[in-house]
Structures are given as structure tokens and as C-alpha cells.
Design a protein around this motif. Structure first.
Motif, PDB file in Angstrom:
ATOM      1  N   GLY A  45       3.100  86.120  42.539  1.00 20.73           N
ATOM      2  CA  GLY A  45       1.655  86.090  42.342  1.00 20.73           C
ATOM      3  C   GLY A  45       0.955  85.078  43.223  1.00 20.73           C
ATOM      4  N   VAL A  46       1.720  84.160  43.788  1.00 25.95           N
ATOM      5  CA  VAL A  46       1.151  83.144  44.686  1.00 25.95           C
ATOM      6  C   VAL A  46       1.176  83.682  46.110  1.00 25.95           C
ATOM      7  CG1 VAL A  46       1.436  80.840  45.672  1.00 25.95           C
ATOM      8  CG2 VAL A  46       1.802  81.199  43.222  1.00 25.95           C
ATOM      9  N   LYS A  47       0.014  83.766  46.734  1.00 30.43           N
ATOM     10  CA  LYS A  47      -0.093  84.293  48.089  1.00 30.43           C
ATOM     11  C   LYS A  47      -0.335  83.190  49.134  1.00 30.43           C
ATOM     12  CE  LYS A  47       0.267  88.432  46.445  1.00 30.43           C
ATOM     13  NZ  LYS A  47       1.549  89.170  46.577  1.00 30.43           N
ATOM     14  N   ALA A  48      -0.757  81.999  48.670  1.00 30.49           N
ATOM     15  CA  ALA A  48      -1.017  80.879  49.580  1.00 30.49           C
ATOM     16  C   ALA A  48      -0.977  79.580  48.787  1.00 30.49           C
ATOM     17  CB  ALA A  48      -2.361  81.033  50.286  1.00 30.49           C
ATOM     18  N   VAL A  49      -0.820  78.486  49.500  1.00 31.12           N
ATOM     19  CA  VAL A  49      -0.706  77.161  48.871  1.00 31.12           C
ATOM     20  C   VAL A  49      -1.675  76.185  49.541  1.00 31.12           C
ATOM     21  CG1 VAL A  49       0.837  75.194  48.406  1.00 31.12           C
ATOM     22  CG2 VAL A  49       1.724  77.544  48.302  1.00 31.12           C
ATOM     23  N   VAL A  50      -2.284  75.329  48.713  1.00 33.30           N
ATOM     24  CA  VAL A  50      -3.103  74.215  49.217  1.00 33.30           C
ATOM     25  C   VAL A  50      -2.440  72.918  48.766  1.00 33.30           C
ATOM     26  CG1 VAL A  50      -5.289  72.949  48.976  1.00 33.30           C
ATOM     27  CG2 VAL A  50      -5.309  75.433  49.301  1.00 33.30           C
ATOM     28  N   ILE A  51      -2.230  71.998  49.702  1.00 32.76           N
ATOM     29  CA  ILE A  51      -1.728  70.666  49.359  1.00 32.76           C
ATOM     30  C   ILE A  51      -2.865  69.670  49.564  1.00 32.76           C
ATOM     31  CG2 ILE A  51      -0.078  68.840  49.926  1.00 32.76           C
ATOM     32  CD1 ILE A  51       1.858  70.971  50.861  1.00 32.76           C
ATOM     33  N   ARG A  52      -3.219  68.978  48.509  1.00 31.58           N
ATOM     34  CA  ARG A  52      -4.334  68.039  48.544  1.00 31.58           C
ATOM     35  C   ARG A  52      -3.933  66.736  47.843  1.00 31.58           C
ATOM     36  NH1 ARG A  52      -6.908  67.541  43.717  1.00 31.58           N
ATOM     37  NH2 ARG A  52      -8.783  66.731  44.730  1.00 31.58           N
ATOM     38  N   ALA A  53      -4.849  65.791  47.782  1.00 33.47           N
ATOM     39  CA  ALA A  53      -4.538  64.508  47.145  1.00 33.47           C
ATOM     40  C   ALA A  53      -5.764  63.944  46.450  1.00 33.47           C
ATOM     41  CB  ALA A  53      -4.017  63.509  48.178  1.00 33.47           C
ATOM     42  N   GLU A  54      -5.513  63.166  45.422  1.00 35.95           N
ATOM     43  CA  GLU A  54      -6.563  62.403  44.761  1.00 35.95           C
ATOM     44  C   GLU A  54      -6.702  61.053  45.461  1.00 35.95           C
ATOM     45  OE1 GLU A  54      -8.621  63.272  42.520  1.00 35.95           O
ATOM     46  OE2 GLU A  54      -7.782  65.171  41.833  1.00 35.95           O
ATOM     47  N   VAL A  91      -2.041  75.337  53.405  1.00 34.06           N
ATOM     48  CA  VAL A  91      -3.189  74.620  53.959  1.00 34.06           C
ATOM     49  C   VAL A  91      -3.164  73.178  53.471  1.00 34.06           C
ATOM     50  CG1 VAL A  91      -5.711  74.487  54.094  1.00 34.06           C
ATOM     51  CG2 VAL A  91      -4.569  76.728  54.013  1.00 34.06           C
ATOM     52  N   ALA A  92      -3.212  72.223  54.380  1.00 32.57           N
ATOM     53  CA  ALA A  92      -3.321  70.803  54.016  1.00 32.57           C
ATOM     54  C   ALA A  92      -4.788  70.431  53.978  1.00 32.57           C
ATOM     55  CB  ALA A  92      -2.582  69.931  55.019  1.00 32.57           C
ATOM     56  N   ASP A 170      -8.103  72.306  61.848  1.00 35.39           N
ATOM     57  CA  ASP A 170      -8.691  73.622  62.058  1.00 35.39           C
ATOM     58  C   ASP A 170     -10.171  73.645  61.692  1.00 35.39           C
ATOM     59  OD1 ASP A 170      -6.293  75.368  62.789  1.00 35.39           O
ATOM     60  OD2 ASP A 170      -5.599  74.381  60.969  1.00 35.39           O
ATOM     61  N   ARG A 171     -10.545  72.830  60.693  1.00 36.04           N
ATOM     62  CA  ARG A 171     -11.943  72.787  60.267  1.00 36.04           C
ATOM     63  C   ARG A 171     -12.269  71.402  59.717  1.00 36.04           C
ATOM     64  NH1 ARG A 171     -12.691  78.373  56.686  1.00 36.04           N
ATOM     65  NH2 ARG A 171     -12.233  79.836  58.387  1.00 36.04           N
ATOM     66  N   ILE A 172     -13.561  71.059  59.779  1.00 34.56           N
ATOM     67  CA  ILE A 172     -14.077  69.856  59.120  1.00 34.56           C
ATOM     68  C   ILE A 172     -15.153  70.324  58.145  1.00 34.56           C
ATOM     69  CG2 ILE A 172     -15.271  67.654  59.415  1.00 34.56           C
ATOM     70  CD1 ILE A 172     -14.153  67.516  62.246  1.00 34.56           C
ATOM     71  N   VAL A 173     -15.025  69.874  56.894  1.00 33.87           N
ATOM     72  CA  VAL A 173     -15.957  70.315  55.854  1.00 33.87           C
ATOM     73  C   VAL A 173     -16.532  69.109  55.128  1.00 33.87           C
ATOM     74  CG1 VAL A 173     -14.686  72.477  55.560  1.00 33.87           C
ATOM     75  CG2 VAL A 173     -14.137  70.526  54.096  1.00 33.87           C
ATOM     76  N   ALA A 174     -17.551  69.340  54.321  1.00 32.03           N
ATOM     77  CA  ALA A 174     -18.173  68.260  53.549  1.00 32.03           C
ATOM     78  C   ALA A 174     -17.191  67.735  52.513  1.00 32.03           C
ATOM     79  CB  ALA A 174     -19.441  68.768  52.868  1.00 32.03           C
ATOM     80  N   PRO A 175     -17.148  66.427  52.288  1.00 31.61           N
ATOM     81  CA  PRO A 175     -16.177  65.833  51.347  1.00 31.61           C
ATOM     82  C   PRO A 175     -16.232  66.449  49.956  1.00 31.61           C
ATOM     83  CG  PRO A 175     -17.301  64.112  52.592  1.00 31.61           C
ATOM     84  CD  PRO A 175     -17.994  65.392  52.922  1.00 31.61           C
ATOM     85  N   GLU A 176     -17.432  66.688  49.456  1.00 33.96           N
ATOM     86  CA  GLU A 176     -17.560  67.208  48.095  1.00 33.96           C
ATOM     87  C   GLU A 176     -17.136  68.665  47.991  1.00 33.96           C
ATOM     88  OE1 GLU A 176     -21.560  67.714  50.159  1.00 33.96           O
ATOM     89  OE2 GLU A 176     -19.993  66.167  50.023  1.00 33.96           O
ATOM     90  N   GLU A 181     -13.359  74.537  49.689  1.00 37.03           N
ATOM     91  CA  GLU A 181     -13.225  75.092  51.035  1.00 37.03           C
ATOM     92  C   GLU A 181     -11.758  75.337  51.395  1.00 37.03           C
ATOM     93  OE1 GLU A 181     -15.416  76.137  53.102  1.00 37.03           O
ATOM     94  OE2 GLU A 181     -17.310  75.331  52.357  1.00 37.03           O
ATOM     95  N   ALA A 182     -10.874  74.444  50.922  1.00 35.27           N
ATOM     96  CA  ALA A 182      -9.447  74.624  51.204  1.00 35.27           C
ATOM     97  C   ALA A 182      -8.910  75.873  50.512  1.00 35.27           C
ATOM     98  CB  ALA A 182      -8.673  73.386  50.748  1.00 35.27           C
ATOM     99  N   ILE A 183      -9.342  76.064  49.267  1.00 36.13           N
ATOM    100  CA  ILE A 183      -8.909  77.256  48.529  1.00 36.13           C
ATOM    101  C   ILE A 183      -9.458  78.518  49.194  1.00 36.13           C
ATOM    102  CG2 ILE A 183      -9.144  78.484  46.327  1.00 36.13           C
ATOM    103  CD1 ILE A 183      -9.188  75.675  44.969  1.00 36.13           C
ATOM    104  N   ALA A 184     -10.723  78.462  49.600  1.00 40.35           N
ATOM    105  CA  ALA A 184     -11.330  79.621  50.272  1.00 40.35           C
ATOM    106  C   ALA A 184     -10.619  79.913  51.590  1.00 40.35           C
ATOM    107  CB  ALA A 184     -12.817  79.350  50.518  1.00 40.35           C
TER     108      ALA A 184
END
Length: 678
Positions: A45-54, A91-92, A170-176, A181-184
Motif C-alpha cells: 500500500g506504500v507507493k512512496a516514502v518521505v524522510i523528514r525531521a523535527e 523524498v528527503a 530538487d525544490r525549495i519550498v516555504a518552511p511552513e 510539499e514533500a508529501i505532494a
């Protein structure tokens, strides 16, 4: 609470790292990350992964405390391989700084997005190693050899804007919006049949200029001379263009193990931890809470006073500078403005930041305007009578809880404090010139300095970007006290047959940026020299009398051309020979080895005396002072660590061979086979 959590967002698995303060990839974190990757691989069921941090950064990298120890699986390279081998796009999402292993994790992902404040780098070279989890092989494949070399070899990170320009982001996005954006982005690429895999790319390395490595080595030869890690970094990147990825990784691992077990990396890791340990005061009561500091007063607008002021202005503190005369005040403020403008031209500050800093500055010719300051630092002439006069005035003006600090580099802080009614509020804050640049701050604890004042000084040092080291009271404190022993030997060597250029070269070959006579010329030979009271009693006095006062006059111990390039001086050689003849000192050839021993061993011995007397809390504090304030080469760890490395028995034997003083502590530790840094 788990340091790694996972959450499904439809067909995207979001893996979140939360291991404050720097999100290091410790054994626990690696295990949890590996489990998350395995879950993603086994879940259809998982088609992609995002790795993020707090937190405020993505990751500071590997856990440095594990270096040099037996590897614990999964290792960081194994974890990154598992991410890269996942048959689903990863996606990191880089919320801030991604350094070392944090950068290598990101390189193992198929895509990387960040925010404007993101910085990406591989700083391993700064602790004497190279990126050991694929960084030297993946980065050139992603950004090209020409861009990868400076990132890996200097250890300096690149900005988000630069990273995007070279293909690292690959992209720069707004912090908030980063998480959304990573999920999209992950959903967007999930449907693709192929995704970029760093280790399999060859387009960027195939396109490199074959002459880039030779040119890079030649351009950086002087800066990298004698350093093991940068040389191996360059070699590893070069091998990435010559070998298969797997072969290159094997060489990277070989180089990593060689470096991590070497003396230079051990020394640089010692420096890393020593700086952090220096900020801790032994025996400080837990209730010693730092006082609030909002406004700072500086007495003196000269080179030192202006430099000190810049530290606080840049950190956002309101600063009032007091001088005796308007001309001196205007000149000092003008230099501050000039320094800020130069920083802005180099791109290190914006014009807006310059104006904001200058907006915090006020000036006065009246001490009374310091009455509401929380901290007042005097930076006046280094003479006890003048210092006492200043502190007497401050005692009558400053509010009861204000801290009164002296920037003295030699004088007795207890004697200064005794001329006030509140010695517990007096502390030494010895900044190093240029004070707005040099990282070191010696915090001198007087006999009656309160724990709260000490806690405030150490806390404030961090806020203005200084490396603070606590020193007790003695002539010259830690750094200058040890420097005096080196200077004594340098002068004696001249009388015995050595020449300034030979003495200086021994120290620059060791790794110092300059030797004692170069340093004297740079500072000015006339510091402390009174032309009204001259006696022609020393070589230095005679040189001053002849107008040879250093670089500023075009001649000192050396002759200087219009570009300040130095050459040995026949006139100086004649002056030295004349003094030696009058003293009856026999001239002889002196080996470089003897010069090195006589310059450095007495410093180690003086450091041992400083420890014996309790002037320094720990040997690593002495190392921190010398690395950050006096140009001691970091890759040797500082004077005390260097002595540990070569063996205290060798230092003892050298001191005795040259008929020099030996401290009891050094003698005892050498006899027991111990070290200064346990």
C-alpha cells in the motif's frame, strides 16, 4: 518516546526523525530507521516514502562518540544502502541543516527538497576523517566533480540556493509548507517507472575535466599542507571517476578507517569535545542562574573596544561606548562601520543586518550613561592604575546587580576587584584581537567572583559566538602565561646563533600560521615601548629606536616590500650579533629539532604548572585556549594533547636535556606513563 516515528498519509509513508538536539544517527535511530524502511518495502500500500525531521535541523550526522569503536549494525552505510535500494521513491525533506551523515542520508534518497534556510554539507574533514557513508562517491555523481571537491575537502556547507543550482536540491519550498510539499512531491513521482539513484549515475562524473584534481591540489596546497584527511578526500573523489561505485565505496571505507585511527583525527576529535567541555564550570551550584543581559557598556572605542562592541551588536544587544574625547569616539565608530561594510561586501551580512546592528549602538563621553547597563566591559590601556581608576568610577555609577568586567590580558583581576565595594560582581573577560573575529574568550574567575556572574559570563559567551574557557587569576592567565615561556626561548635562541627566519620556519612547519618574530612584526614591536624611557637594553628596543617597528613601518625583525612580503634583514642580523658578542654568548648552529623542543616543551611544562595551581580546570581547556586563540595547529590537538601523543616521558627528557624547569605534575605523570587528557 520513539526517536523515529512513521505515519501513513494515503500511499505515502512519512518517516520522522526526532532525536534532539541535532538528530544524530545513533545506533537506536539507525535501527528504527531501518525498521521503517523495511516496513515500507513490505507494504504494497506504500507507493512512496518521505524522510523528514523535527527541530531546527534535519540532522547533524553520525554520532561522533561511536567513532573508533566496533561497528554496530545496521551501520550508517548499510542504512543508506537500504534506502537507496528501496523499489519505491524516497523524498528527503530537509527542514534545516543536513550535515555529514545527514547529507549522506539525503544523497541516498531519490529526491531532495528543502527550505530557504537549508544548508547541506560534509564537514567530516574538520574532525580529520572523510565522509564514510558514501559521500565521496555519491556527491560527485549528483553534482559533478568540480562542485563536489570543495564541499568535501573544505567541509563547508552550501546554501539552499547553491544546492538547487548544482542539482543537490530538487525544490525549495516555504518552511511552513515543507511537510505538505514533500508529501505532494512524493505522490507526484510515485507513478514514475524510473527514479534517479545517486550511486548509479555516471553522467556528471563522465563529464568532468581530467585536470580538475591537479588544479585543485595546486590551488589549495598551502592551506592543506601536512593534513591527512583533505588529501584522502581528494583521492577518494578522484577514484569515483576511475572505479566502479562498489570499488570506490570500498576505498572510501579503507580511507575512513585509516583516518579515524590516525593521530590527526584523534586530535581533531579531542578539540571538538574539548570546546564543548570548556563551557562547563566544575563545582558551579545548580542555582547559579545566568543574569539577564540586555544592555552592554564598553569603555574605550579603540581597536579592542570596537571589536568587543561588534560581538554584542551583531547578537542584537544594545551597546553604549564611552570614550574620553569625541575624536577618539568618532574614529572608533567609523572603524566599526567600516568593518561591517567590509563584511557586507563579502556577502556575510546583508545591508539590512548592518543597519540593524549599527542601530543598537549609542555613544557617550559621560560614564553616567552606563548607569543602566547590565554589563560593563573596560577596554582601556593595560596599566593597573588606569584600570583601578575606571573600576572606582564604575562602582559609584553602575546599578547594584551590574557585572563589571575587565578585558585585561595580564593584570590581577583580584586587585582590580578589590578597589570596588562589590568584588563578587567583577570578572575578567579577556577577548583576543581582532575581538570581532577571534573565537576565544578567557573568562577570568576572581577569588570573590560570584557563581551567578560566572554562569552569566559563560552563557553570554555562547550567545555572542565565543568559545569560553575559565581561567584563575595569575599573570597572563592561561594563554599569555604560556606564550611568555615560548617568547623567552625564542629570544635566547637568537643570542645563541639562530636567526628569526629559522625560528619562525620551525613553527610554521609545525603548523602555526606564523612564528614569534613574524607575530611581533604584525602586532608592532613598539607595543609597550616608551621612547622617553628607552635604554637600548634589548634587541627589540634597539629595533624600535631605529624605526624598525614592524609591518606598519615596513621593517621590524624582517624587511617588508609594498605588498608586506618579508625578507630577512642584514641590519637585524648585525644587531643580534652585536648583542650576542656583548653577552659573551657563543654562536653555534642550532638544529630545527632543538628549536622546536625549546619553543614547545616549556609551554607544555607551564601548562602542567597551570594545572597544578588550579588556574585551569582541565588540560583540554588549555588546548582549547591555544587552538582558538594562538593558532596552535588543531590537527595536533593543542599543546597538552600533543604532549600526550608524543609521550610525556619524551617531553620530560627534552626539558632535562636543555636544562629547563620541570613541573612536579609532569614528572609524576611521565613516571606513571599517564597523560594530561585522561
Amino acid at each position: 518516546m520513539s526517536k523515529v516515528t512513521t505515519k501513513r498519509e494515503g500511499e505515502v509513508l512519512v518517516v520522522t526523525l526526532d532525536n534532539p538536539p541535532v538528530n544524530a544517527f545513533s545506533t537506536e535511530v539507525r535501527n528504527a530507521m531501518a525498521a521503517a524502511v523495511e516496513d515500507a518495502a513490505s507494504d504494497d500500500g506504500v507507493k512512496a516514502v518521505v524522510i523528514r525531521a523535527e527541530g531546527r535541523m534535519f540532522s547533524g550526522g553520525a554520532d561522533i562518540t561511536e567513532f573508533g569503536k566496533a561497528p554496530v549494525h545496521p551501520t550508517l552505510p548499510e542504512l543508506i544502502d537500504s534506502i537507496e535500494n528501496l523499489d519505491k521513491p524516497v523524498v528527503a525533506a530537509l527542514n534545516g541543516t543536513a550535515l555529514g551523515g545527514g547529507c549522506e542520508i539525503a544523497l541516498g534518497c531519490n529526491y531532495r527538497i528543502g527550505v530557504p534556510a537549508t544548508k547541506i554539507g560534509l564537514p567530516e574533514v574538520k574532525i580529520g576523517i572523510l565522509p564514510g557513508a558514501g559521500g565521496t562517491q555519491r556527491l560527485p555523481r549528483v553534482v559533478g566533480v568540480e562542485e563536489a571537491l570543495p564541499i568535501i575537502v573544505t567541509g563547508n556547507p552550501v546554501s539552499a540556493k547553491k544546492a538547487e543550482a548544482i542539482g543537490l536540491l530538487d525544490r525549495i519550498v516555504a518552511p511552513e509548507r515543507l511537510r505538505e510539499e514533500a508529501i505532494a512531491f512524493a505522490r507526484e513521482v510515485a507513478g514514475g517507472s524510473e527514479h534517479p539513484v545517486s550511486s548509479k549515475r555516471t553522467d556528471r562524473i563522465d563529464a568532468h575535466d581530467p585536470g580538475v584534481f591537479k588544479a585543485f591540489r595546486e590551488k589549495n596546497a598551502r592551506r592543506l599542507k601536512g593534513l591527512d584527511a583533505p588529501a584522502r578526500c581528494i583521492e577518494a573523489v578522484e577514484l569515483a571517476t576511475q572505479l566502479s561505485y562498489d570499488e570506490g565505496i570500498a576505498k572510501e571505507r579503507e580511507f575512513f578507517m585509516e583516518l579515524v585511527m590516525g593521530d590527526q583525527s584523534k586530535a581533531l576529535r579531542h578539540v571538538f569535545f574539548a570546546e564543548r567541555q570548556a563551557g562547563k564550570i566544575d563545582g558551579l551550584p545548580k542555582d547559579a542562574v545566568p543574569l539577564p543581559i540586555r544592555k552592554v557598556g564598553i569603555i574605550g572605542a579603540g581597536t579592542m573596544g570596537g571589536g568587543i562592541a561588534m560581538n554584542f551588536l551583531s547578537a542584537g544587544y544594545d551597546v553604549t561606548i564611552v570614550e574620553r574625547e569625541q575624536e577618539a569616539l568618532d574614529r572608533g565608530v567609523g572603524i566599526i562601520r567600516k568593518n561591517y561594510d567590509a563584511t557586507a561586501r563579502k556577502g556575510r551580512m546583508t545591508e539590512e543586518q548592518v543597519e540593524k546592528a549599527m542601530g543598537h549602538l549609542s555613544t557617550s563621553l559621560d560614564y553616567q550613561d552606563l548607569a543602566d547597563c547590565d554589563l560593563v566591559i573596560e577596554a582601556v590601556f593595560e596599566l593597573m592604575a588606569i584600570k583601578k581608576d575606571v573600576f572606582g568610577k564604575l562602582d559609584a555609577i553602575c546599578k547594584p546587580d551590574a557585572i563589571m568586567a575587565s578585558n585585561t590580558s595580564y593584570l590581577d583581576v583580584n586587585e582590580i576587584a578589590a578597589c570596588t565595594s562589590r568584588p563578587e560582581q567583577v570578572v575578567g573577560l579577556h577577548f583576543f584581537s581582532p575581538a570581532n573575529i577571534m573565537r576565544l574568550l578567557e573568562v577570568v574567575r576572581g577569588e570573590k567572583t560570584s557563581p551567578q556572574v560566572m554562569a552569566t559570563a559563560m552563557d553570554l559567551a555562547k550567545k555572542i559566538g565565543k568559545v569560553a574557557v575559565v581561567s584563575g587569576v595569575c599573570h597572563g592567565f592561561i594563554g599569555n602565561r604560556m606564550l611568555a615561556k615560548r617568547q623567552e626561548q625564542a629570544s635566547e635562541l637568537l643570542m645563541e646563533g639562530a636567526r628569526p627566519a629559522q625560528v619562525d620556519k620551525v613553527l610554521t612547519d609545525f603548523g602555526f600560521p606564523m612564528g614569534p618574530f613574524q607575530m611581533a612584526d604584525l602586532a608592532g614591536l613598539d607595543i609597550g615601548w616608551d621612547p622617553e624611557k628607552t635604554s637600548s637594553a634589548t634587541v627589540r628596543e634597539v629595533l624600535c629606536e631605529r624605526g624598525r617597528r614592524g609591518q606598519k613601518t615596513g621593517k621590524g625583525f624582517y624587511d617588508y616590500d609594498e605588498n608586506r612580503q618579508r625578507t630577512p634583514s642584514d641590519e637585524v642580523d648585525a644587531v643580534i650579533a652585536d648583542f650576542a658578542a656583548k653577552s659573551g654568548e657563543e654562536q653555534r648552529d642550532i638544529s630545527d629539532e632543538e628549536i622546536r623542543e625549546r619553543l614547545l616543551y616549556p609551554m607544555v611544562n607551564e601548562g602542567a604548572l597551570i594545572l597544578e595551581e588550579g588556574v585551569s580546570q582541565r588540560a583540554s581547556d588549555i588546548d582549547t585556549v591555544w587552538v582558538n586563540g594562538y593558532g596552535w595547529p588543531p590537527h595536533t590537538g593543542g599543546p597538552m594533547f600533543w604532549a600526550d601523543t608524543i609521550g610525556l616521558d619524551s617531553v620530560l627528557a627534552g626539558l632535562e636535556k636543555h636544562g629547563m624547569e620541570v613541573s612536579q605534575l609532569l614528572r609524576e605523570k611521565a613516571a606513571k606513563g599517564e597523560t594530561f587528557n585522561g
